[in-house]
Scaffold this active site. Structure first.
Site, mmCIF file in Angstrom:
data_model
loop_
_atom_site.group_PDB
_atom_site.id
_atom_site.type_symbol
_atom_site.label_atom_id
_atom_site.label_comp_id
_atom_site.label_asym_id
_atom_site.label_seq_id
_atom_site.Cartn_x
_atom_site.Cartn_y
_atom_site.Cartn_z
ATOM 1 N N GLU A 215 0.785 -1.245 0.000
ATOM 2 C CA GLU A 215 0.000 0.000 0.000
ATOM 3 C C GLU A 215 0.813 1.290 0.000
ATOM 4 O OE1 GLU A 215 -2.922 -0.528 3.173
ATOM 5 O OE2 GLU A 215 -4.118 -1.792 1.864
ATOM 6 N N GLU A 354 -6.776 -7.103 -1.992
ATOM 7 C CA GLU A 354 -7.300 -7.002 -0.627
ATOM 8 C C GLU A 354 -8.624 -6.308 -0.740
ATOM 9 O OE1 GLU A 354 -5.368 -4.945 2.576
ATOM 10 O OE2 GLU A 354 -3.419 -5.790 2.110
#
Ligand code: NAG
Ligand code: NAG
Ligand code: NAG
Ligand code: NAG
Length: 431
Positions: A215, A354
């Protein structure tokens, strides 16, 4: 000192030698994952596996995953602590791979360190499961980028310097001893991070792909700063440089970003109305940091990743009656479609890497629709965050790891998104 300098020069020469080496173009060894156009298959994600110390639990987890049809799991290839946390780590048996203090970081490749990751990677192979391994984290969870920032750039530095400060870039990828960051200890060439991890597992067919960072964003738990703003393409440059570096070390394994999949739609202002005010959407305007369309065109980014957490990202602005497309469900469907379109354009695979919504009912309602859209649009993999396991025996099924992560009554850590077998409606969406 002289000795140290010589060792330094040797490290630098070795690094230059590696960088200059031409990578032979050859077929990957048997059992390695590859891409063909937009294809391969995927799915799962117990980040906590390397935190377990009980082999029976690790095997039981892999067996359950295999039974659920999982082919690939994603877990953390990083786990860093401060030196002040060492006593707790030793007392509690916490897994750690790097220890930071003012002298830089030291590698822990012992039984409480990389040996645990070795074991998880090896055990995965026994169950026919491959692993996506991330090198660091945008967030402070389990160490990651902000320990590099804290210890190299200093306590007042902003998050963006992780991508721009050359001392940090070098520490992340290949040496814990960088110019202006010297110590009395003699530099040890063997202590390197990305390089250590890649060299350790580069011959393993149990690795599915390397992931540069979980991320990556312009800001983290620390505030952002001026180096990483829309238009600088700082994260895209960082991805390119790191992916090229990993490719030099390992010609065969797949490489991906690990990003949330932010867009940078340079000519469009995509946003929404909130209380009569136009809000430019940070997931589209370059402010978050990535440029998914551009990043996917990079030579050594083999496939795209993105995440979906609309409740975290937009809070209470979701599900407003006057904005029919700004429900959790629709926002996710659009996001899935847009990433599929981008991957098609780049002719590379994309995985929904995700995703999560809160509450069992929200999960049961929304996940089937997102999964269907992903499958209908040619996604190559779907990795729900996160695989939950029941019946773990370690420490009588009760153990604290770190942050809020713990085993409770034999259940793996639950941040509100774990999916356990006893949640039958949600579980069956994926199996
Ligand atoms: C350890 O790391 C965390 C995260 O960066 C930081 O907040 C904390 O101050 C550090 N502790 C010490 C003793 O440096
Ligand atoms: C919602 O999306 C659909 C399809 O893209 C579009 O036709 C419609 O105008 C959108 N509605 C709003 C309120 O934005
Ligand atoms: C389900 O989603 C809605 C909309 O975001 C939210 O208000 C609600 O709290 C969620 N339910 C649970 C149990 O988290
Ligand atoms: C599933 O098992 C966990 C752990 O034992 C428990 O806390 C939870 O209530 C169970 N959920 C359901 C839906 O039965």
């Amino acid at each position: 000192m002289k000795h140290a300098l010589l060792a330094w020069l040797f490290c630098i020469a070795a690094a230059i030698g590696t960088l200059g080496a031409r990578v032979p173009v050859s077929r990957p060894p048997r059992g390695f994952a590859t891409t063909k156009g937009r294809s391969f298959v995927v799915d799962g994600k117990p980040f906590w596996l390397p935190l377990l110390t009980n082999q029976r639990d690790i095997e039981a987890t892999f067996k359950e995953m295999r039974g659920a049809g999982i082919k690939v799991l994603r877990t953390w290839g990083f786990n860093a602590i401060n030196t002040t946390e060492l006593p707790f780590a030793h007392e509690s048996g916490l897994t750690y791979y790097q220890v930071w203090d003012k002298d830089g970081w030291r590698l822990n490749d012992g039984p409480q360190g990389l040996k645990r990751l070795d074991n998880v990677i090896q055990t995965a192979g026994k169950y026919g499961i491959k692993i996506i391994l991330a090198f660091t984290n945008n967030w402070i969870g389990y160490g990651g980028s902000e320990l590099y920032v804290n210890w190299i750039a200093g306590a007042s530095a902003t998050h963006d310097v992780f991508f721009s400060d050359r001392r940090i870039v070098e520490s992340y990828r290949q040496s814990n001893r960088v110019p202006n960051f010297q110590t009395q200890r003699s530099p040890v060439c063997a202590e390197k991070y990305v390089k250590t991890i890649v060299n350790r597992y580069k011959h393993s067919p149990n690795i599915f792909a390397w992931e540069l960072m979980n991320e990556a964003r312009c800001r983290g738990d620390l505030q952002g700063g001026p180096n990483c703003v829309a238009g600088t393409d700082l994260i895209s440059h960082w991805y390119k440089e790191q992916a090229d570096f990993v490719r030099e070390l390992d010609p065969h394994h797949l490489i991906t970003t690990g990003g949330e999949g932010h867009f940078y739609k340079r000519d469009e202002d995509i946003g929404y109305w909130l209380n009569g005010q136009w809000i430019s959407d940070y997931n589209y305007n370059g402010q978050a940091g990535e440029d998914f369309d551009l990043d996917l065109t990079l030579d050594n980014i083999d496939f795209g990743t993105y995440h979906i957490y609309p409740q975290f990202w937009y809070g209470s602005t979701l599900d407003k009656p006057d904005n029919e497309n700004f429900t959790i469900e629709d926002w996710g469907l659009n996001w899935i479609q847009q990433h599929a379109d981008s991957a098609k354009q780049a002719n590379k695979p994309v995985i929904l890497e995700e995703f999560g919504v809160s509450g069992l009912q929200n999960k049961t309602n929304i996940y089937p629709k997102w999964v269907k859209r992903a499958l209908d649009t040619g996604h190559s993999g779907i990795l729900p965050w996160q695989f939950g396991m029941l019946g773990l025996k370690e420490a009588g099924g009760q153990r604290y790891f770190k942050y809020d992560d713990r085993l409770i009554d034999g259940a793996s850590p639950n941040d509100g998104f774990a999916i356990y077998k006893n949640q039958t409606a949600v579980w069956s969406v994926f199996t």
